[in-house]
Scaffold this active site. Structure first.
Site, PDB file in Angstrom:
ATOM      1  CG  HIS A   1      -1.808   1.170   1.351  1.00 55.82           C
ATOM      2  ND1 HIS A   1      -3.127   1.150   0.970  1.00 55.82           N
ATOM      3  CD2 HIS A   1      -1.572   2.429   1.811  1.00 55.82           C
ATOM      4  CE1 HIS A   1      -3.667   2.345   1.184  1.00 55.82           C
ATOM      5  NE2 HIS A   1      -2.740   3.140   1.702  1.00 55.82           N
ATOM      6  CD  GLU A   2       1.571   3.544   3.638  1.00 51.95           C
ATOM      7  OE1 GLU A   2       1.742   4.618   3.017  1.00 51.95           O
ATOM      8  OE2 GLU A   2       0.549   3.311   4.309  1.00 51.95           O
TER       9      GLU A   2
ATOM     10  CG  HIS B   1       0.427   6.422  -0.613  1.00 47.49           C
ATOM     11  ND1 HIS B   1      -0.587   7.170  -1.169  1.00 47.49           N
ATOM     12  CD2 HIS B   1      -0.147   5.699   0.396  1.00 47.49           C
ATOM     13  CE1 HIS B   1      -1.722   6.930  -0.537  1.00 47.49           C
ATOM     14  NE2 HIS B   1      -1.490   6.039   0.419  1.00 47.49           N
TER      15      HIS B   1
ATOM     16  CD  GLU C   1      -5.619   5.504   0.177  1.00 43.25           C
ATOM     17  OE1 GLU C   1      -5.674   4.364   0.675  1.00 43.25           O
ATOM     18  OE2 GLU C   1      -4.753   6.346   0.503  1.00 43.25           O
TER      19      GLU C   1
END
Length: 496
Positions: A261-262, A265, A291
């Site tokens: 997930h990170e 980003h 996001e």
């Protein structure tokens, strides 16, 4: 271009503003990962000092003079964007008194420390006074920022998702909610429990595996680093983009998917257009778009059947037997649908229901309809109504997220908007690259990352968020692709 020198002066000033914003970000990263406990009071003063410098820079009257002197008609597109963004920054700064900006930074730093300490004992009563002070300041800020006919909450929302209102989100979220509730109920009725891991997974091996995932997803380690934190996050841009993750010794997928997930980003930030580095035009389009990158990496790619095939073999090589006998078992474990308390651990079916609850509660907090003293009770009642579970303690309830402690009101709805955008992007990627799953099954994400580089990352803030997604996909974004993706995926996992 008339006003060329004025534009050069403006650009240099905007870079200084970005540098100060990045310093503030580094202070926050350090506070979450490295800062000793006794540094809290000093950090609040440091944050206040940087906030004062940032406010002075953005409120500088020369910004308005430079913008007025620049003729954007016929100028390169990036010039017009930077001028427009400069006007917005300046308008917000001049509407927010310096004293308020400094107090907000100080109080957010203090509230974050209180949250970190009181959540250890699930003590909402100990946390509430600091949170209440911070919300009072956020209400004051929202009133200062609100344009004519704009609600105070929308003034906060616009800082994260320009051009979007809570009324628009209400409409699209309502349609999404109906689809999610139906899907959740049908899955629950099957009574099927997915397989799970057995044994323990050492922290050092999980960290090493996280670094391997960084390589897989195209993260530039010369421009970043990986650390541990209570709440996983990504911080920075360009040549300094840092990520954090967390470890659960018996549930390695928490670390794996937090990291993926990170990385979504971080890879976005590392691939913004370097030609205009530190200028607004080369920043992310919005937090909803941001996001979309992390949720696309985490869910449509990372939890997809193809990538789970690679992931199963890679985990077996790194950890040895996991208790899951096949790639299909891992795929089912990664996509288990179970009602739980924690947003960051929620499956794709439940996740947005967590966000919609927070969206409603934080609007009530900012409007003043919900006093902080009543927040825990309101949270628990809404959670039981939406999820059918009684909240056992504040740690698994109102104190689980960092966002309100950090003053990020207006941020939560961008998570669901990001999921909606990710559904649209996923459809477009598979239409453009019908064989992409063959590559993902080998752990090769270069095709997806290159597609995102062209269509999202490199474009920065050249166009508004909705236009960016429309340009990338060929259609205006709505909830339909996300719901269709979820229906297809989970009807293949559960007999619904």
């Amino acid at each position: 271009m008339r006003g060329q020198k004025d534009y050069e002066n403006l650009a240099e000033h905007l870079k200084r503003i970005t540098a100060l914003e990045q310093v503030m970000g580094l202070l926050g990263w350090d506070q979450e990962t490295q800062m000793p406990p006794k540094g809290a009071a000093q950090r609040a003063e440091q944050a206040g000092a940087v906030a004062a410098a940032l406010h002075a820079a953005t409120a500088d009257p020369r910004i308005a003079d430079w913008c007025d002197a620049i003729d954007t008609d016929g100028a390169p597109a990036h010039v017009a964007v930077n001028v427009a963004e400069a006007r917005t920054l300046h308008r917000r700064a001049t509407r927010t008194p310096e004293k308020l900006a400094v107090e907000l930074a100080r109080q957010a730093s203090k509230t974050l420390v209180v949250w970190q300490e009181t959540r250890k004992t699930s003590n909402f009563a100990g946390y509430a006074p600091a949170l209440s002070e911070l919300i009072d300041l956020k209400r004051e800020q929202a009133k200062c920022l609100a344009e004519e006919a704009e609600t105070p909450y929308d003034a906060l929302l616009s800082q994260f998702e320009p051009g979007t209102t809570s009324a628009e989100l209400d409409t699209i979220f309502s349609r999404l909610r109906d689809g999610l509730v139906s899907l959740r109920q049908r899955i629950a009725e099957t009574g099927i429990s997915p397989p799970n891991f057995t044994g323990e997974f050492p922290a050092d091996r999980q960290i090493a595996f996280s670094r391997k995932l960084g390589d897989i997803f195209g993260y530039d380690w010369d421009a970043g680093r990986l650390d541990l934190a209570v709440h996983p996050s990504s911080n920075g841009s360009g040549g300094d983009v840092r990520i954090t993750t967390r470890i659960n010794p018996t549930q390695p997928l928490e670390c794996i998917y937090s990291t993926i997930h990170e990385l979504g980003h971080a890879v976005y930030e590392q691939n913004l257009n370097p030609e205009h580095a530190m200028l607004p035009v080369a920043s992310h389009a919005s937090m909803g778009v941001h996001e979309s990158q992390s949720r696309l990496f985490e869910n449509q790619i990372g939890r997809g059947r193809a990538f789970c095939g690679w992931l199963h073999d890679a985990m077996l090589a790194r950890f040895g037997p996991t208790g899951l006998d096949s790639a299909e078992d891992l795929y089912r474990a990664a996509n288990a649908v179970e009602t739980g308390y924690i947003r960051t651990e929620a499956d794709e079916v439940h996740y947005n229901l967590h966000i919609l609850m927070r969206f409603d509660l934080e609007r009530a907090l900012i409007s003043g309809d919900l006093p902080v003293a009543d927040l825990e009770t309101a949270w628990n009642a809404r959670f039981e109504a939406d999820f059918g579970l009684k909240v056992p303690d504040a740690l698994r309830g109102v104190m689980q997220d960092i966002h309100w402690a950090d003053g990020l009101f207006g941020y939560f709805p961008t998570y669901t908007l990001g999921n909606i955008y990710a559904g649209c992007l996923n459809r477009a990627i598979h239409a453009d690259m019908p064989d992409i799953d063959m590559a993902l099954a080998e752990g090769e994400t270069q095709g997806v990352v290159a597609w995102l580089n062209r269509n999202i990352h490199n474009r920065g803030r050249m166009v508004p968020p909705k236009q960016l997604i429309t340009d990338a996909t060929g259609f205006e974004p709505d909830e339909t692709p996300l719901l269709a993706y979820l229906e297809t995926k989970f009807s293949g996992l559960y007999p619904i």
